[in-house]
Design a protein around this motif. Structure first.
Motif, PDB file in Angstrom:
ATOM      1  N   VAL A 163      -3.821  13.507   1.598  1.00 12.69           N
ATOM      2  CA  VAL A 163      -3.589  12.248   0.889  1.00 12.69           C
ATOM      3  C   VAL A 163      -2.121  12.185   0.481  1.00 12.69           C
ATOM      4  O   VAL A 163      -1.615  13.088  -0.194  1.00 12.69           O
ATOM      5  CB  VAL A 163      -4.508  12.134  -0.341  1.00 12.69           C
ATOM      6  N   PHE A 164      -1.463  11.123   0.921  1.00 17.48           N
ATOM      7  CA  PHE A 164      -0.048  10.907   0.623  1.00 17.48           C
ATOM      8  C   PHE A 164       0.087   9.732  -0.336  1.00 17.48           C
ATOM      9  O   PHE A 164      -0.573   8.711  -0.171  1.00 17.48           O
ATOM     10  CB  PHE A 164       0.727  10.592   1.907  1.00 17.48           C
ATOM     11  N   VAL A 165       0.926   9.915  -1.336  1.00 16.20           N
ATOM     12  CA  VAL A 165       1.240   8.835  -2.278  1.00 16.20           C
ATOM     13  C   VAL A 165       2.751   8.634  -2.222  1.00 16.20           C
ATOM     14  O   VAL A 165       3.508   9.567  -2.504  1.00 16.20           O
ATOM     15  CB  VAL A 165       0.793   9.180  -3.710  1.00 16.20           C
ATOM     16  N   GLY A 166       3.147   7.452  -1.825  1.00 21.47           N
ATOM     17  CA  GLY A 166       4.574   7.168  -1.727  1.00 21.47           C
ATOM     18  C   GLY A 166       5.296   8.072  -0.756  1.00 21.47           C
ATOM     19  O   GLY A 166       6.454   8.406  -0.952  1.00 21.47           O
ATOM     20  N   GLY A 167       4.605   8.506   0.296  1.00 18.20           N
ATOM     21  CA  GLY A 167       5.231   9.347   1.304  1.00 18.20           C
ATOM     22  C   GLY A 167       5.254  10.824   0.971  1.00 18.20           C
ATOM     23  O   GLY A 167       5.765  11.621   1.734  1.00 18.20           O
ATOM     24  N   ARG A 214     -15.321  11.827   1.116  1.00 11.39           N
ATOM     25  CA  ARG A 214     -15.332  11.958  -0.345  1.00 11.39           C
ATOM     26  C   ARG A 214     -14.026  11.447  -0.941  1.00 11.39           C
ATOM     27  O   ARG A 214     -14.029  10.699  -1.935  1.00 11.39           O
ATOM     28  CB  ARG A 214     -15.559  13.425  -0.728  1.00 11.39           C
ATOM     29  N   ALA A 215     -12.898  11.821  -0.353  1.00  9.05           N
ATOM     30  CA  ALA A 215     -11.597  11.368  -0.871  1.00  9.05           C
ATOM     31  C   ALA A 215     -11.469   9.857  -0.752  1.00  9.05           C
ATOM     32  O   ALA A 215     -11.048   9.184  -1.701  1.00  9.05           O
ATOM     33  CB  ALA A 215     -10.461  12.063  -0.125  1.00  9.05           C
ATOM     34  N   LYS A 216     -11.844   9.303   0.401  1.00 11.38           N
ATOM     35  CA  LYS A 216     -11.749   7.851   0.599  1.00 11.38           C
ATOM     36  C   LYS A 216     -12.651   7.109  -0.383  1.00 11.38           C
ATOM     37  O   LYS A 216     -12.242   6.088  -0.954  1.00 11.38           O
ATOM     38  CB  LYS A 216     -12.105   7.479   2.035  1.00 11.38           C
ATOM     39  N   ALA A 217     -13.850   7.629  -0.608  1.00 11.86           N
ATOM     40  CA  ALA A 217     -14.776   6.979  -1.543  1.00 11.86           C
ATOM     41  C   ALA A 217     -14.223   7.016  -2.969  1.00 11.86           C
ATOM     42  O   ALA A 217     -14.321   6.028  -3.705  1.00 11.86           O
ATOM     43  CB  ALA A 217     -16.147   7.648  -1.480  1.00 11.86           C
ATOM     44  N   VAL A 249       0.861  -1.188   0.000  1.00 14.28           N
ATOM     45  CA  VAL A 249       0.000   0.000   0.000  1.00 14.28           C
ATOM     46  C   VAL A 249       0.892   1.232   0.000  1.00 14.28           C
ATOM     47  O   VAL A 249       1.781   1.358   0.831  1.00 14.28           O
ATOM     48  CB  VAL A 249      -0.925  -0.010   1.234  1.00 14.28           C
ATOM     49  N   VAL A 250       0.664   2.137  -0.947  1.00 13.15           N
ATOM     50  CA  VAL A 250       1.485   3.345  -1.048  1.00 13.15           C
ATOM     51  C   VAL A 250       0.681   4.619  -0.829  1.00 13.15           C
ATOM     52  O   VAL A 250       1.228   5.705  -0.902  1.00 13.15           O
ATOM     53  CB  VAL A 250       2.236   3.424  -2.403  1.00 13.15           C
ATOM     54  N   ILE A 262      -8.090   1.619  -5.692  1.00 10.02           N
ATOM     55  CA  ILE A 262      -6.757   1.833  -5.138  1.00 10.02           C
ATOM     56  C   ILE A 262      -6.806   1.583  -3.631  1.00 10.02           C
ATOM     57  O   ILE A 262      -7.620   2.175  -2.919  1.00 10.02           O
ATOM     58  CB  ILE A 262      -6.270   3.265  -5.445  1.00 10.02           C
ATOM     59  N   ALA A 263      -5.925   0.718  -3.156  1.00  6.40           N
ATOM     60  CA  ALA A 263      -5.848   0.429  -1.725  1.00  6.40           C
ATOM     61  C   ALA A 263      -5.204   1.603  -1.001  1.00  6.40           C
ATOM     62  O   ALA A 263      -4.328   2.283  -1.544  1.00  6.40           O
ATOM     63  CB  ALA A 263      -5.036  -0.840  -1.490  1.00  6.40           C
ATOM     64  N   PHE A 264      -5.645   1.827   0.234  1.00  5.15           N
ATOM     65  CA  PHE A 264      -5.059   2.897   1.033  1.00  5.15           C
ATOM     66  C   PHE A 264      -5.146   2.557   2.509  1.00  5.15           C
ATOM     67  O   PHE A 264      -5.949   1.732   2.921  1.00  5.15           O
ATOM     68  CB  PHE A 264      -5.739   4.242   0.747  1.00  5.15           C
TER      69      PHE A 264
END
Length: 109
Positions: free
Chosen positions: A57-61, A17-20, A2-3, A27-29
């Motif tokens: 929201v963080f992607v890859g840190g 809203r973001a999680k949905a 999970v990234v 995409i897993a989070f």
């Protein structure tokens, strides 16, 4: 691995809203709940992201943005591309009942 990590608070409609949107994109989070009254997790996330609001929201840190940025990134394909190219997996969020590490860089391993 999970990234994607989403820093949220329980009462935040933009967080939902973001999680949905992320879930609908398949995409897993990991969710990091920053609702604690002491504000330690939220303060740490703010130091890492530079953002004052949630969701973060963080992607890859790296901070990707909030709900609006995620919606736009999913619509134009940038968010899934960022996820696909990320190589910095997210370690699990701190568990309730144990001392939480307030150094946000340690959330990503």
């Amino acid at each position: 691995p999970v990234v994607v990590a989403v820093v949220t608070t329980a009462s935040c409609p933009h967080c939902r809203r973001a999680k949905a949107a992320i879930a609908a994109a398949g995409i897993a989070f990991e969710e990091i709940d920053a609702s604690a009254p002491d504000g330690v997790v939220l303060d740490a996330a703010r130091k890492l992201s530079g953002m004052r609001t949630v969701p973060q929201v963080f992607v890859g840190g790296v901070c990707y943005g909030g709900a609006d940025e995620v919606d736009a990134g999913i619509a134009d394909g940038d968010f899934p591309a960022a996820v696909a190219s990320a190589s910095f997996p997210f370690a699990s969020a701190p568990d309730e009942g144990r001392v939480q590490d307030t150094d946000p860089s340690s959330w990503f391993q």
